[in-house]
Write a protein that holds these residues in place. Structure first.
Motif, short mmCIF file in Angstrom:
data_model
loop_
_atom_site.label_atom_id
_atom_site.label_comp_id
_atom_site.label_asym_id
_atom_site.label_seq_id
_atom_site.Cartn_x
_atom_site.Cartn_y
_atom_site.Cartn_z
N TYR A 142 -1.27 -3.15 75.48
CA TYR A 142 -0.67 -1.77 75.90
C TYR A 142 0.93 -1.74 75.39
O TYR A 142 1.37 -0.47 75.09
CB TYR A 142 -0.68 -1.72 77.38
CG TYR A 142 0.07 -0.30 77.88
CD1 TYR A 142 -0.61 0.75 77.70
CD2 TYR A 142 1.07 -0.58 78.73
CE1 TYR A 142 -0.17 2.00 78.28
CE2 TYR A 142 1.63 0.69 79.28
CZ TYR A 142 0.97 1.87 79.18
OH TYR A 142 1.50 3.14 79.42
N GLU A 143 1.68 -2.89 75.52
CA GLU A 143 3.07 -2.91 74.99
C GLU A 143 3.22 -2.43 73.67
O GLU A 143 4.31 -1.86 73.17
CB GLU A 143 3.59 -4.12 75.31
CG GLU A 143 3.86 -4.49 76.80
CD GLU A 143 4.28 -5.77 76.91
OE1 GLU A 143 4.45 -6.78 75.98
OE2 GLU A 143 4.71 -6.10 78.22
N LEU A 144 2.07 -2.47 72.60
CA LEU A 144 2.07 -2.06 71.32
C LEU A 144 1.96 -0.64 71.38
O LEU A 144 1.87 -0.36 70.03
CB LEU A 144 1.20 -2.86 70.58
CG LEU A 144 1.33 -4.65 70.56
CD1 LEU A 144 0.25 -5.15 69.86
CD2 LEU A 144 2.73 -4.80 69.99
N THR A 145 1.52 0.14 72.29
CA THR A 145 1.34 1.47 72.02
C THR A 145 2.59 2.39 72.03
O THR A 145 2.58 3.50 71.63
CB THR A 145 0.47 2.01 73.13
OG1 THR A 145 1.33 2.10 74.33
CG2 THR A 145 -0.83 1.23 73.39
N GLY A 146 3.63 1.69 72.46
CA GLY A 146 4.94 2.47 72.18
C GLY A 146 5.38 3.44 73.71
O GLY A 146 6.12 4.18 73.34
N ASP A 147 4.51 3.23 74.55
CA ASP A 147 4.92 4.13 75.79
C ASP A 147 5.99 3.39 76.63
O ASP A 147 5.73 2.89 77.62
CB ASP A 147 3.55 4.14 76.68
CG ASP A 147 3.48 5.45 77.70
OD1 ASP A 147 4.69 5.73 78.07
OD2 ASP A 147 2.44 5.68 77.98
N ASP A 150 8.35 4.34 78.48
CA ASP A 150 8.69 4.86 80.04
C ASP A 150 7.79 4.21 80.79
O ASP A 150 8.33 3.42 81.95
CB ASP A 150 8.47 6.39 80.12
CG ASP A 150 9.62 7.21 79.42
OD1 ASP A 150 10.68 6.40 78.96
OD2 ASP A 150 9.41 8.36 79.08
N LEU A 151 6.47 4.23 80.46
CA LEU A 151 5.54 3.32 81.57
C LEU A 151 5.70 1.73 81.32
O LEU A 151 5.49 1.03 82.39
CB LEU A 151 4.29 3.69 80.97
CG LEU A 151 3.86 5.11 81.34
CD1 LEU A 151 2.18 5.41 80.99
CD2 LEU A 151 3.67 5.41 82.97
N GLN A 152 6.32 1.24 80.27
CA GLN A 152 6.17 -0.19 80.31
C GLN A 152 7.62 -0.52 80.92
O GLN A 152 7.73 -1.37 81.69
CB GLN A 152 6.70 -0.47 78.54
CG GLN A 152 5.28 -0.25 77.80
CD GLN A 152 5.63 -0.83 76.33
OE1 GLN A 152 6.45 -1.70 76.03
NE2 GLN A 152 4.84 -0.08 75.30
N PHE A 153 8.71 0.41 80.94
CA PHE A 153 9.98 -0.04 81.54
C PHE A 153 9.62 0.02 82.86
O PHE A 153 9.96 -0.84 83.99
CB PHE A 153 10.70 1.23 81.39
CG PHE A 153 12.06 1.09 82.05
CD1 PHE A 153 13.09 0.06 81.71
CD2 PHE A 153 12.40 1.96 83.30
CE1 PHE A 153 14.19 0.05 82.79
CE2 PHE A 153 13.32 1.72 84.08
CZ PHE A 153 14.44 0.80 83.63
N LYS A 154 8.70 1.02 83.58
CA LYS A 154 8.36 1.15 84.88
C LYS A 154 7.56 -0.08 85.41
O LYS A 154 7.90 -0.78 86.43
CB LYS A 154 7.50 2.25 85.27
CG LYS A 154 8.40 3.44 85.02
CD LYS A 154 7.28 5.11 85.30
CE LYS A 154 8.14 6.25 85.30
NZ LYS A 154 7.28 7.38 85.70
N ARG A 155 6.63 -0.56 84.63
CA ARG A 155 5.90 -1.71 84.88
C ARG A 155 6.92 -2.94 85.04
O ARG A 155 6.75 -3.82 85.77
CB ARG A 155 4.84 -2.17 83.71
CG ARG A 155 3.92 -3.18 84.39
CD ARG A 155 2.63 -3.15 83.33
NE ARG A 155 2.95 -3.64 81.78
CZ ARG A 155 3.16 -4.93 81.63
NH1 ARG A 155 2.96 -5.78 82.64
NH2 ARG A 155 3.37 -5.34 80.51
N LYS A 156 7.78 -3.15 84.04
CA LYS A 156 8.71 -4.22 84.07
C LYS A 156 9.53 -4.17 85.49
O LYS A 156 9.92 -5.16 85.92
CB LYS A 156 9.67 -4.17 82.78
CG LYS A 156 8.89 -4.41 81.47
CD LYS A 156 8.34 -6.02 81.58
CE LYS A 156 7.65 -6.17 80.21
NZ LYS A 156 6.86 -7.53 80.21
N MET A 157 10.13 -2.91 85.71
CA MET A 157 10.80 -2.81 86.94
C MET A 157 9.98 -3.18 88.13
O MET A 157 10.63 -3.80 88.97
CB MET A 157 11.07 -1.55 87.09
CG MET A 157 12.51 -0.98 86.18
SD MET A 157 13.84 -2.12 86.39
CE MET A 157 14.40 -1.58 88.02
#
Length: 340
Positions: A298-303, A305-312
Motif C-alpha cells: 500500500y505504501e507504494l501506491t503513493g497515497d 495522506d493516508l500513509q501519514f495518518k497510519r504512521k501517526m
C-alpha cells in the motif's frame, strides 16, 4: 390459491434436505445428516427443551408443500428446526450426536406433540417469497451465505426464471424489502462462491462451505478496482460473463489461505480499502504478488495522506504503550534511589 391450514401427523412430515440454511456439503443428503447438522449447529437442543416443557406453539406454523413422490406426505419448507426437535422428542435414536442431553430431555418431557400446525401451499415459490422478507430483512435473519443461497433458489424459481437478471433483482428486492443493488451483489457473490466451491476451494487448507465468509465478496464488489480485477460487471444481465478465473483464485487465496495463522489480507473494511488501492497500482500489485505485506504494498501506491495518518496512529499507539509502563519505571527508579 390461498394456503390451507391443517394439523398434520408427524410421520407425514418430511424435512427439506435442500433447506437453505444447510451447507452445500449437507444438502441433498438423507434425513439423518440433516438432523445431525441441526443438533450441532442450529441450537436444536434448546428448542427440544422448550417444546418438551411448553408444548408446540400453534402460532409457529410449519409451511409445507405436498411431497411429489408419496401421496399424503408433505415437505416442510419453513420450520425444519422445529420439525427436527419434535421428531427427536419421539425418536431420540434418529442420530447419535448429543445423545446424553437428548435422552435427558426426552425422559423429562411434559409434551411430545404428534400433530403439528401447518399451512399447505400449492407451490414452493410462494413460500420462498415469504421467507425472503422473514429471513433476509425481517425478524429472523439468516447468515449471509444462507441468504445468498435462498436468493439464488428464488431467482431460479418459476416466479423469476423468465426474468432477466437485472429485472429479477428489482422484483426480488421489492419482496424482501431491500435494494436491488444489494440483491445484485448478493446473487453475484453467490455465483462467485459457486465457482470457488466447484474448484474445491482451490485446495486451501480448512476452507469449506461452513468456513467461507461470503461478505468478503459482497463487500468487495462494492469496490471498483476489486470488481475490475476479477472482471465483474454488475450493470449487465450476465455479471460473470467475462470472469477472470485466475484473478478470482488469487483473490480467494489472499483472503483465505493462512500462513502462520494469518491470511495475506483481511476482508474487513480496512483490508478491502488497502487491497482496492493496491490492485489499482501495477507497482504495488506486483510487489504484493511477490510477497510483501498489504501495508508495504500500500505504501507504494503513493497515497501519502493516508500513509501519514497510519504512521501517526502507530506512533500514538507506541506512546500509549510507553505511558502504561510509566508507573513501573517510576517505582523502579524510586527503589533504586532509596536503596542508594
Amino acid at each position: 390459491m390461498k394456503p390451507k391450514f391443517k394439523y398434520i401427523e408427524l410421520n407425514n412430515l418430511f424435512l427439506d434436505t435442500n433447506y437453505p440454511r444447510l451447507p452445500k456439503s449437507k444438502q441433498g443428503k438423507d434425513e439423518k445428516t440433516v438432523i445431525e447438522y441441526m443438533l450441532l449447529e442450529a441450537a436444536t437442543l434448546e428448542l427440544m427443551l422448550a417444546i418438551a416443557e411448553n408444548d408446540f406453539f400453534a402460532g409457529e406454523l410449519l409451511l409445507v408443500v405436498k411431497d411429489e413422490t408419496e401421496e399424503g406426505k408433505f415437505v416442510v419448507i419453513e420450520g425444519n428446526r422445529r420439525l427436527t426437535a419434535v421428531k427427536l422428542l419421539h425418536n431420540p435414536n434418529l442420530t447419535t450426536v448429543k445423545s446424553n442431553a437428548r435422552s435427558e430431555i426426552v425422559e423429562n418431557a411434559k409434551f411430545t406433540p404428534l400433530e403439528l400446525p401447518c399451512l399447505i401451499f400449492d407451490d414452493k415459490s410462494e413460500i420462498l417469497k415469504y421467507l425472503g422478507f422473514r429471513h433476509i430483512t425481517g425478524i429472523k435473519s439468516w447468515r449471509l451465505l444462507e441468504k445468498a443461497r435462498y436468493l439464488f433458489d428464488l431467482r431460479n424459481s418459476d416466479s423469476f426464471v423468465h426474468f432477466t437478471f437485472l429485472d429479477a433483482t428489482k422484483e426480488i428486492a421489492k419482496i424482501i424489502g431491500s435494494s436491488s443493488a444489494y440483491v445484485k451483489r448478493l446473487l453475484t457473490s453467490f455465483e462467485l462462491y459457486k465457482v470457488v466451491e466447484d474448484e474445491a476451494f482451490y485446495q486451501i487448507d480448512g476452507l469449506n462451505d461452513t468456513r467461507f465468509f461470503l461478505n468478503y465478496f459482497t463487500e468487495g464488489l462494492n469496490k471498483e478496482n476489486i470488481r475490475s480485477f476479477i472482471n465483474i460487471n454488475l450493470q449487465t444481465d450476465t455479471p460473470l460473463e467475462n470472469l477472470n478465473q485466475e484473478n478470482l483464485k488469487k483473490l480467494t487465496t489472499w483472503w483465505f489461505k493462512e500462513s502462520e495463522g494469518q491470511s495475506r489480507v483481511l476482508g474487513d473494511s480496512e483490508g478491502l480499502r488497502l487491497l482496492n488501492a493496491v490492485i489499482a497500482n501495477p507497482i504495488a500489485l506486483s510487489a504484493f504478488e511477490r510477497g510483501t505485506t498489504i501495508y508495504e504494498a500500500y505504501e507504494l501506491t503513493g497515497d501519502i495522506d493516508l500513509q501519514f495518518k497510519r504512521k501517526m496512529k502507530e506512533s500514538l499507539k507506541s506512546i500509549e504503550q510507553a505511558f502504561v509502563l510509566t508507573p513501573k519505571i517510576s517505582a523502579l527508579w524510586e527503589a533504586e534511589v532509596g536503596g542508594s
